[in-house]
Design a protein around this motif. Structure first.
Motif, PDB file in Angstrom:
ATOM      1  N   ILE A 138       0.858  -1.172   0.000  1.00  0.00           N
ATOM      2  CA  ILE A 138       0.000   0.000   0.000  1.00  0.00           C
ATOM      3  C   ILE A 138       0.902   1.232   0.000  1.00  0.00           C
ATOM      4  CG2 ILE A 138      -1.773   1.281   1.259  1.00  0.00           C
ATOM      5  CD1 ILE A 138      -2.497  -1.451   2.595  1.00  0.00           C
ATOM      6  N   ARG A 158      -3.213  10.451  -2.948  1.00  0.00           N
ATOM      7  CA  ARG A 158      -3.156   9.223  -3.741  1.00  0.00           C
ATOM      8  C   ARG A 158      -3.053   8.030  -2.804  1.00  0.00           C
ATOM      9  NH1 ARG A 158       1.828   7.065  -6.561  1.00  0.00           N
ATOM     10  NH2 ARG A 158       1.051   5.322  -7.746  1.00  0.00           N
ATOM     11  N   LEU A 159      -3.794   6.989  -3.122  1.00  0.00           N
ATOM     12  CA  LEU A 159      -3.708   5.722  -2.402  1.00  0.00           C
ATOM     13  C   LEU A 159      -3.587   4.635  -3.453  1.00  0.00           C
ATOM     14  CD1 LEU A 159      -3.856   4.147   0.302  1.00  0.00           C
ATOM     15  CD2 LEU A 159      -6.312   3.990  -0.055  1.00  0.00           C
ATOM     16  N   ASN A 160      -2.520   3.873  -3.364  1.00  0.00           N
ATOM     17  CA  ASN A 160      -2.244   2.830  -4.347  1.00  0.00           C
ATOM     18  C   ASN A 160      -2.151   1.506  -3.600  1.00  0.00           C
ATOM     19  OD1 ASN A 160      -0.330   1.000  -5.883  1.00  0.00           O
ATOM     20  ND2 ASN A 160      -0.698   2.594  -7.401  1.00  0.00           N
ATOM     21  N   ILE A 161      -2.913   0.525  -4.051  1.00  0.00           N
ATOM     22  CA  ILE A 161      -2.913  -0.796  -3.417  1.00  0.00           C
ATOM     23  C   ILE A 161      -2.476  -1.816  -4.450  1.00  0.00           C
ATOM     24  CG2 ILE A 161      -4.298  -2.536  -2.226  1.00  0.00           C
ATOM     25  CD1 ILE A 161      -6.173  -0.187  -1.410  1.00  0.00           C
ATOM     26  N   ASP A 162      -1.351  -2.463  -4.175  1.00  0.00           N
ATOM     27  CA  ASP A 162      -0.782  -3.477  -5.079  1.00  0.00           C
ATOM     28  C   ASP A 162      -0.669  -2.972  -6.520  1.00  0.00           C
ATOM     29  OD1 ASP A 162      -0.397  -5.330  -3.054  1.00  0.00           O
ATOM     30  OD2 ASP A 162      -2.376  -6.210  -3.322  1.00  0.00           O
ATOM     31  N   GLY A 163      -0.203  -1.717  -6.687  1.00  0.00           N
ATOM     32  CA  GLY A 163       0.037  -1.172  -8.013  1.00  0.00           C
ATOM     33  C   GLY A 163      -1.169  -0.533  -8.676  1.00  0.00           C
ATOM     34  N   ASN A 164      -2.320  -0.534  -8.020  1.00  0.00           N
ATOM     35  CA  ASN A 164      -3.538   0.052  -8.591  1.00  0.00           C
ATOM     36  C   ASN A 164      -3.976   1.248  -7.758  1.00  0.00           C
ATOM     37  OD1 ASN A 164      -3.879  -2.060 -10.578  1.00  0.00           O
ATOM     38  ND2 ASN A 164      -4.484  -3.376  -8.870  1.00  0.00           N
ATOM     39  N   ASP A 165      -4.153   2.396  -8.416  1.00  0.00           N
ATOM     40  CA  ASP A 165      -4.635   3.575  -7.703  1.00  0.00           C
ATOM     41  C   ASP A 165      -6.077   3.363  -7.268  1.00  0.00           C
ATOM     42  OD1 ASP A 165      -2.310   5.023  -7.804  1.00  0.00           O
ATOM     43  OD2 ASP A 165      -2.850   6.148  -9.596  1.00  0.00           O
ATOM     44  N   ALA A 166      -6.341   3.697  -6.020  1.00  0.00           N
ATOM     45  CA  ALA A 166      -7.699   3.551  -5.483  1.00  0.00           C
ATOM     46  C   ALA A 166      -8.571   4.687  -6.005  1.00  0.00           C
ATOM     47  CB  ALA A 166      -7.662   3.578  -3.963  1.00  0.00           C
TER      48      ALA A 166
END
Length: 184
Positions: A138, A158-166
């Motif tokens: 994260i 920005r919040l990115n979880i496992d390479g995907n932007d939330a």
């Protein structure tokens, strides 16, 4: 004499009730203090891990200032800043990090690190399920912002979880869940 005896019995009952209430209050305070001590021990352990990681990696620890961590944590949505208000206090980035670090256990390893990048603070959280070996990364990017009402806040940009932007909808859902946890 019987009137005095009845009065004394009533007074004794009242004192017993008061002692029971004080004992319950003392036990509740003891439990709160125990939780605070556990949280501090966890924080010290986390800081020691960060320090040893910084020493072995050859770089110092980059860490945001206390004022940044303590400011209300918000997201911008539709031109408004949305945050989480709790029992007499706001939810901060420090509270968010503590929620994450509390997940650490024998079954789940949690590693957090900070870095300064392009004028923003970047929190990197790596979790690993020790039993299943599943990892999750994260990345939260935050900056200091002053709202139109002149409040200084910490904004998640920005919040990115496992390479995907939330997406914004996920951030709104996250903040609703945080409100439930924070006020619970």
């Amino acid at each position: 004499m019987l009137d005095n005896q009845s009065l004394f019995r009533s007074e004794i009952r009242s004192l017993r009730d008061e002692v029971a209430a004080l004992r319950a209050e003392r036990e509740a305070e003891s439990a709160r203090q125990g939780e605070a001590v556990r949280a501090l021990r966890d924080e010290v352990a986390s800081l020691k891990r960060r320090l040893s990681a910084g020493q072995t990696g050859g770089s110092g620890i980059d860490f945001p200032p206390a004022e940044f961590l303590a400011s209300p944590l918000v997201i911008a949505s539709g031109g408004e800043f949305l945050g989480v208000q709790g029992k007499g206090k706001h939810f901060s980035l420090k509270d968010f990090v503590q929620l994450i670090e509390r997940k650490e256990s024998a079954a789940v390893a949690v590693e957090t690190s900070w870095k300064r990048q392009d004028g923003h603070w970047v929190l990197v959280v790596r979790t690993e399920d020790c039993d299943g070996g599943r990892e999750q990364n994260i990345v939260l990017v935050a900056k200091k912002t002053v709202t139109p009402s002149r409040n200084t806040v910490t904004e998640i940009i920005r919040l990115n979880i496992d390479g995907n932007d939330a997406p914004d909808a996920l951030l709104l859902t996250l903040f609703r869940q945080l409100k439930t946890v924070f006020n619970g």
